[in-house]
Design a protein around this motif. Structure first.
Motif, PDB file in Angstrom:
ATOM      1  N   PHE A 124       0.821  -1.223   0.000  1.00 19.82           N
ATOM      2  CA  PHE A 124       0.000   0.000   0.000  1.00 19.82           C
ATOM      3  C   PHE A 124       0.853   1.271   0.000  1.00 19.82           C
ATOM      4  CE2 PHE A 124      -2.289  -3.510   1.910  1.00 19.82           C
ATOM      5  CZ  PHE A 124      -3.411  -3.555   1.092  1.00 19.82           C
ATOM      6  N   GLY A 125       2.165   1.090  -0.144  1.00 22.72           N
ATOM      7  CA  GLY A 125       3.066   2.230  -0.318  1.00 22.72           C
ATOM      8  C   GLY A 125       3.193   3.143   0.891  1.00 22.72           C
ATOM      9  N   LEU A 126       2.903   2.657   2.091  1.00 23.77           N
ATOM     10  CA  LEU A 126       3.023   3.538   3.264  1.00 23.77           C
ATOM     11  C   LEU A 126       4.502   3.746   3.609  1.00 23.77           C
ATOM     12  CD1 LEU A 126       0.209   2.674   5.821  1.00 23.77           C
ATOM     13  CD2 LEU A 126       0.132   3.952   3.700  1.00 23.77           C
ATOM     14  N   PRO A 127       4.839   4.910   4.189  1.00 24.55           N
ATOM     15  CA  PRO A 127       6.246   5.185   4.533  1.00 24.55           C
ATOM     16  C   PRO A 127       6.735   4.236   5.626  1.00 24.55           C
ATOM     17  CG  PRO A 127       4.805   6.936   5.366  1.00 24.55           C
ATOM     18  CD  PRO A 127       3.948   6.029   4.540  1.00 24.55           C
ATOM     19  N   HIS A 128       7.950   3.694   5.413  1.00 19.71           N
ATOM     20  CA  HIS A 128       8.473   2.594   6.231  1.00 19.71           C
ATOM     21  C   HIS A 128       8.497   2.900   7.743  1.00 19.71           C
ATOM     22  CE1 HIS A 128      10.943  -0.955   6.981  1.00 19.71           C
ATOM     23  NE2 HIS A 128      11.682  -0.185   7.745  1.00 19.71           N
ATOM     24  N   ALA A 129       9.288   3.886   8.138  1.00 22.14           N
ATOM     25  CA  ALA A 129       9.498   4.116   9.576  1.00 22.14           C
ATOM     26  C   ALA A 129       8.209   4.603  10.254  1.00 22.14           C
ATOM     27  CB  ALA A 129      10.629   5.126   9.775  1.00 22.14           C
ATOM     28  N   GLN A 130       7.441   5.436   9.564  1.00 19.30           N
ATOM     29  CA  GLN A 130       6.200   5.960  10.143  1.00 19.30           C
ATOM     30  C   GLN A 130       5.185   4.840  10.378  1.00 19.30           C
ATOM     31  OE1 GLN A 130       7.965   7.311   7.770  1.00 19.30           O
ATOM     32  NE2 GLN A 130       8.292   9.456   8.306  1.00 19.30           N
ATOM     33  N   THR A 131       5.159   3.873   9.479  1.00 18.67           N
ATOM     34  CA  THR A 131       4.250   2.735   9.635  1.00 18.67           C
ATOM     35  C   THR A 131       4.611   1.954  10.907  1.00 18.67           C
ATOM     36  OG1 THR A 131       4.088   2.615   7.244  1.00 18.67           O
ATOM     37  CG2 THR A 131       3.322   0.699   8.447  1.00 18.67           C
ATOM     38  N   HIS A 132       5.915   1.763  11.133  1.00 18.98           N
ATOM     39  CA  HIS A 132       6.360   1.100  12.364  1.00 18.98           C
ATOM     40  C   HIS A 132       5.870   1.864  13.592  1.00 18.98           C
ATOM     41  CE1 HIS A 132       9.198  -2.190  11.298  1.00 18.98           C
ATOM     42  NE2 HIS A 132       9.259  -1.547  10.141  1.00 18.98           N
ATOM     43  N   CYS A 133       5.967   3.200  13.540  1.00 18.93           N
ATOM     44  CA  CYS A 133       5.564   4.024  14.702  1.00 18.93           C
ATOM     45  C   CYS A 133       4.103   3.801  15.055  1.00 18.93           C
ATOM     46  CB  CYS A 133       5.708   5.518  14.394  1.00 18.93           C
ATOM     47  SG  CYS A 133       7.375   6.049  14.267  1.00 18.93           S
ATOM     48  N   VAL A 134       3.249   3.798  14.020  1.00 23.69           N
ATOM     49  CA  VAL A 134       1.809   3.682  14.264  1.00 23.69           C
ATOM     50  C   VAL A 134       1.461   2.289  14.790  1.00 23.69           C
ATOM     51  CG1 VAL A 134      -0.477   3.725  13.199  1.00 23.69           C
ATOM     52  CG2 VAL A 134       1.260   5.395  12.486  1.00 23.69           C
ATOM     53  N   LEU A 135       2.043   1.258  14.187  1.00 22.55           N
ATOM     54  CA  LEU A 135       1.614  -0.103  14.510  1.00 22.55           C
ATOM     55  C   LEU A 135       2.174  -0.643  15.830  1.00 22.55           C
ATOM     56  CD1 LEU A 135       1.880  -1.861  11.011  1.00 22.55           C
ATOM     57  CD2 LEU A 135      -0.207  -1.159  12.195  1.00 22.55           C
ATOM     58  N   LEU A 136       3.391  -0.218  16.198  1.00 18.27           N
ATOM     59  CA  LEU A 136       4.083  -0.893  17.303  1.00 18.27           C
ATOM     60  C   LEU A 136       3.269  -0.952  18.607  1.00 18.27           C
ATOM     61  CD1 LEU A 136       6.632  -2.416  18.130  1.00 18.27           C
ATOM     62  CD2 LEU A 136       7.664  -0.224  18.747  1.00 18.27           C
ATOM     63  N   PRO A 137       2.653   0.148  19.080  1.00 17.79           N
ATOM     64  CA  PRO A 137       1.887   0.034  20.339  1.00 17.79           C
ATOM     65  C   PRO A 137       0.731  -0.964  20.220  1.00 17.79           C
ATOM     66  CG  PRO A 137       2.198   2.346  19.718  1.00 17.79           C
ATOM     67  CD  PRO A 137       2.649   1.523  18.551  1.00 17.79           C
ATOM     68  N   HIS A 138       0.098  -1.021  19.048  1.00 18.62           N
ATOM     69  CA  HIS A 138      -1.045  -1.918  18.869  1.00 18.62           C
ATOM     70  C   HIS A 138      -0.602  -3.380  18.848  1.00 18.62           C
ATOM     71  CE1 HIS A 138      -3.802   1.392  18.285  1.00 18.62           C
ATOM     72  NE2 HIS A 138      -2.860   1.964  17.542  1.00 18.62           N
ATOM     73  N   VAL A 139       0.519  -3.647  18.169  1.00 20.98           N
ATOM     74  CA  VAL A 139       0.998  -5.030  18.131  1.00 20.98           C
ATOM     75  C   VAL A 139       1.487  -5.443  19.521  1.00 20.98           C
ATOM     76  CG1 VAL A 139       2.624  -6.653  17.102  1.00 20.98           C
ATOM     77  CG2 VAL A 139       1.582  -4.885  15.683  1.00 20.98           C
ATOM     78  N   ALA A 140       2.144  -4.513  20.221  1.00 23.01           N
ATOM     79  CA  ALA A 140       2.601  -4.841  21.588  1.00 23.01           C
ATOM     80  C   ALA A 140       1.395  -5.162  22.473  1.00 23.01           C
ATOM     81  CB  ALA A 140       3.408  -3.674  22.164  1.00 23.01           C
ATOM     82  N   ALA A 141       0.290  -4.415  22.307  1.00 22.38           N
ATOM     83  CA  ALA A 141      -0.914  -4.680  23.107  1.00 22.38           C
ATOM     84  C   ALA A 141      -1.512  -6.036  22.735  1.00 22.38           C
ATOM     85  CB  ALA A 141      -1.935  -3.565  22.899  1.00 22.38           C
ATOM     86  N   PHE A 142      -1.501  -6.338  21.436  1.00 22.17           N
ATOM     87  CA  PHE A 142      -2.027  -7.627  20.974  1.00 22.17           C
ATOM     88  C   PHE A 142      -1.237  -8.783  21.604  1.00 22.17           C
ATOM     89  CE2 PHE A 142      -2.039 -11.158  17.908  1.00 22.17           C
ATOM     90  CZ  PHE A 142      -3.404 -11.371  17.761  1.00 22.17           C
ATOM     91  N   ASN A 143       0.084  -8.603  21.708  1.00 19.39           N
ATOM     92  CA  ASN A 143       0.943  -9.685  22.210  1.00 19.39           C
ATOM     93  C   ASN A 143       1.159  -9.634  23.725  1.00 19.39           C
ATOM     94  OD1 ASN A 143       1.422 -11.066  19.805  1.00 19.39           O
ATOM     95  ND2 ASN A 143       3.072  -9.667  19.195  1.00 19.39           N
ATOM     96  N   ARG A 144       0.622  -8.600  24.375  1.00 20.23           N
ATOM     97  CA  ARG A 144       0.939  -8.349  25.788  1.00 20.23           C
ATOM     98  C   ARG A 144       0.781  -9.588  26.672  1.00 20.23           C
ATOM     99  NH1 ARG A 144      -2.846  -4.739  26.750  1.00 20.23           N
ATOM    100  NH2 ARG A 144      -1.888  -2.696  26.989  1.00 20.23           N
ATOM    101  N   SER A 145      -0.377 -10.243  26.602  1.00 18.28           N
ATOM    102  CA  SER A 145      -0.636 -11.339  27.538  1.00 18.28           C
ATOM    103  C   SER A 145       0.126 -12.612  27.162  1.00 18.28           C
ATOM    104  CB  SER A 145      -2.138 -11.630  27.588  1.00 18.28           C
ATOM    105  OG  SER A 145      -2.556 -11.983  26.287  1.00 18.28           O
ATOM    106  N   ALA A 146       0.552 -12.711  25.905  1.00 16.82           N
ATOM    107  CA  ALA A 146       1.225 -13.930  25.454  1.00 16.82           C
ATOM    108  C   ALA A 146       2.742 -13.862  25.631  1.00 16.82           C
ATOM    109  CB  ALA A 146       0.886 -14.190  23.987  1.00 16.82           C
ATOM    110  N   ALA A 147       3.274 -12.689  25.978  1.00 21.06           N
ATOM    111  CA  ALA A 147       4.732 -12.553  26.074  1.00 21.06           C
ATOM    112  C   ALA A 147       5.097 -11.778  27.348  1.00 21.06           C
ATOM    113  CB  ALA A 147       5.262 -11.833  24.832  1.00 21.06           C
ATOM    114  N   PRO A 148       4.746 -12.337  28.528  1.00 25.22           N
ATOM    115  CA  PRO A 148       4.943 -11.567  29.763  1.00 25.22           C
ATOM    116  C   PRO A 148       6.412 -11.235  30.058  1.00 25.22           C
ATOM    117  CG  PRO A 148       4.184 -13.819  30.230  1.00 25.22           C
ATOM    118  CD  PRO A 148       4.086 -13.626  28.758  1.00 25.22           C
ATOM    119  N   ALA A 149       7.334 -12.158  29.764  1.00 25.20           N
ATOM    120  CA  ALA A 149       8.740 -11.884  30.089  1.00 25.20           C
ATOM    121  C   ALA A 149       9.271 -10.743  29.211  1.00 25.20           C
ATOM    122  CB  ALA A 149       9.579 -13.145  29.890  1.00 25.20           C
ATOM    123  N   ALA A 150       8.884 -10.768  27.922  1.00 22.38           N
ATOM    124  CA  ALA A 150       9.318  -9.687  27.021  1.00 22.38           C
ATOM    125  C   ALA A 150       8.721  -8.359  27.487  1.00 22.38           C
ATOM    126  CB  ALA A 150       8.878  -9.993  25.586  1.00 22.38           C
TER     127      ALA A 150
END
Ligand code: NAD
Length: 358
Positions: free
Chosen positions: A249-275
Motif C-alpha cells: 500500500f506504499g506507506l512510509p516505512h518508519a512511520q508505519t512502524h511508529c503507528v503499529l508498534l503500540p497496537h501489536v505490543a498490546a495484541f501480544n501483551r498477555s502472550a509474552a509476559p517476560a518480554a
C-alpha cells in the motif's frame, strides 16, 4: 537457564564522533582500490566528501538509492559497478543505500563498507530485499552483511527530527520483536533491552535539540544494538504487518512502524509476559504498549494510519494479506483480530488496555 542457539555475525564496528575520518584505514584493511560509493541524491555532498578522503581509491559514485530497492535501480547500480570494475562498495546513508549495496553484493559479491546515518539497522543484518512489479522479496545471505560498519554520530546531526524520531522507533520495533522471538536468546535479549533504553532516552533529547551529539551517539548505539538483534533472531507480527502496509500500500516505512508498534505490543501483551517485563524496565513505564505510544507522541511521530496515507477501504485487504500464510507470533494471529487491530491503528485509538482482548 534454558538451552539456546546464538548466531554471532562477523562484522567490524568502528564507533564514535568523528570516526568517519578513519575510513581510509578501513578501506585499506579491506584491500579495496576501486570503490563504488552509493547514496541517495540528498546525501550526495556527504558522499563526495568521503570520496575525497580516499585518495584515488574511489572509481565512481551512484546516488540513485531509493526506498525498498526497486529492481531497475539495483540493475543500474550493478551495471555501474561492472563498468567501473569496482572491487567494493561504500554505502552511505539509511536503509535505502545500504539495501542497494546489498543488492550489488548479492549479484556481484562485492564487500560492503557501510556508513549508516539513520537508525534503520540494515547495516548489521544479512537480510536483503528487492522490489519487482510492486512485490518485495527478501532473503538472508551472509554475502550481503557489511564487512565493516562506521557509526559516526556527527553524520546524523543533519537527520531532521521528523525522520530521526520514526527511524528510532523503527529500531525499537526490532528490539521489541527480538524479545518475544521464537529464536530469542539471552544475548540478543540483552542487546534488545539496552537498545530500547538507549533509544527511548535519546530520541526525545534529539527532537528537543537536534545538535545534541551525546544524544545522537546514544541513539546510534541503540540502533546498532537493534540492528544486531534483528540480524540474529526471527521477527513476528509487527514486521509482517509493517512490510505488508509498506510493500502493498506504499506507506512510509518508519512511520508505519511508529503507528503499529503500540497496537501489536498490546495484541501480544498477555502472550509474552517476560518480554513485556523487559520492555517495561527498558522504557521505565508500567505498561509497554502505552509507553510506546507515549514515546511516539512525545517525539511528534504519527499515531494513525489515516495520517500517513492508508485508505480505509484497503484495511480488509491488508488484514487478508497479513494473515494469508502462517508465521510465528507469540499470540496466534487471526484475520478478524488483525482487522480490528488495523482499525484501531487507522483511527489512532490508544492501544487496547491490559485485560481486554482484540
Ligand atoms: P532511507 O535510507 O530512505 O532514509 C530516509 C531519508 O533520510 C532519505 O531521504 C535519506 O536521504 C535521508 N537521510 C538519511 N540520513 C540522513 C542524514 N544523516 N541527514 C539528512 N538526511 C538523511 O530510509 P531508512 O528509514 O533509513 O531505511 C528504510 C529502508 O531500509 C526500507 O527499504 C527498509 O525495508 C530497509 N531496511 C532493511 C533492513 C534489513 O535488514 N535489510 C533493516 C531495516 C530497514
Amino acid at each position: 537457564m534454558d538451552s539456546f542457539v546464538y548466531d554471532g555475525l562477523p562484522s567490524r564496528v568502528i564507533f564514535g564522533a568523528g570516526s568517519v575520518a578513519r575510513i581510509g584505514d578501513e578501506v585499506a584493511r579491506l584491500g579495496a582500490t576501486k570503490i563504488l560509493v552509493l547514496s541517495t541524491p540528498r546525501q550526495r555532498a556527504v558522499a563526495d566528501a568521503i570520496a575525497a578522503q580516499l585518495s584515488g581509491r574511489v572509481a565512481g559514485m551512484f546516488d540513485g538509492a531509493v526506498m525498498h530497492v526497486p529492481a531497475p535501480v539495483a540493475a543500474s547500480a550493478c551495471a555501474r559497478a561492472e563498468q567501473l570494475g569496482a572491487d567494493a562498495c561504500i554505502a552511505l546513508g539509511g536503509g535505502s543505500p545500504i539495501g542497494l549495496g546489498k543488492a550489488v553484493a548479492l549479484r556481484l559479491g562485492l564487500p560492503i563498507l557501510a556508513v549508516p546515518t539513520t537508525y534503520a539497522g540494515s547495516e548489521m543484518t544479512p537480510i536483503w530485499g528487492l522490489t519487482e512489479d510492486g512485490v518485495k522479496r527478501t532473503g538472508r545471505d551472509l554475502a550481503v552483511l557489511p564487512k565493516t560498519v562506521i557509526y559516526d554520530p556527527e553524520l546524523t546531526l543533519s537527520l531532521p527530527p521528523a525522520i530521526a524520531g520514526p527511524s528510532g522507533i523503527n529500531a525499537i520495533a526490532h528490539c521489541v520483536e527480538a524479545l518475544y522471538s521464537d529464536t530469542a536468546n539471552p544475548i540478543t535479549s540483552l542487546m534488545a533491552r539496552e537498545g530500547i533504553a538507549a533509544l527511548a532516552r535519546s530520541l526525545p533529547a534529539i527532537v528537543a535539540d537536534p545538535g545534541d551529539v551525546s544524544a545522537r551517539s546514544d541513539a546510534l548505539y541503540g540502533a546498532w544494538l537493534a540492528g544486531a538483534s534483528l540480524a540474529s533472531v526471527g521477527m513476528a507480527l509487527h514486521h509482517k504487518l509493517s512490510h505488508t502496509l509498506g510493500g502493498s500500500f506504499g506507506l512510509p516505512h518508519a512511520q508505519t512502524h511508529c503507528v503499529l508498534l503500540p497496537h501489536v505490543a498490546a495484541f501480544n501483551r498477555s502472550a509474552a509476559p517476560a518480554a513485556m517485563d523487559s520492555i517495561s524496565r527498558a522504557l521505565g513505564v508500567a505498561d509497554p504498549p502505552s509507553g510506546l505510544r507515549d514515546l511516539a507522541r512525545a517525539i511528534g511521530a504519527p499515531t494513525s494510519l489515516k495520517e500517513i496515507g492508508m485508505a480505509e477501504a484497503d484495511l480488509d485487504q491488508a488484514a487478508e494479506l497479513a494473515t494469508q500464510r502462517p508465521y510465528y507470533n507469540p499470540r496466534p494471529v487471526t484475520r478478524a483480530a488483525i482487522r480490528q487491530l488495523l482499525d484501531d491503528a487507522f483511527y489512532g485509538r490508544p492501544p487496547i488496555p491490559a485485560g481486554d482482548s482484540v
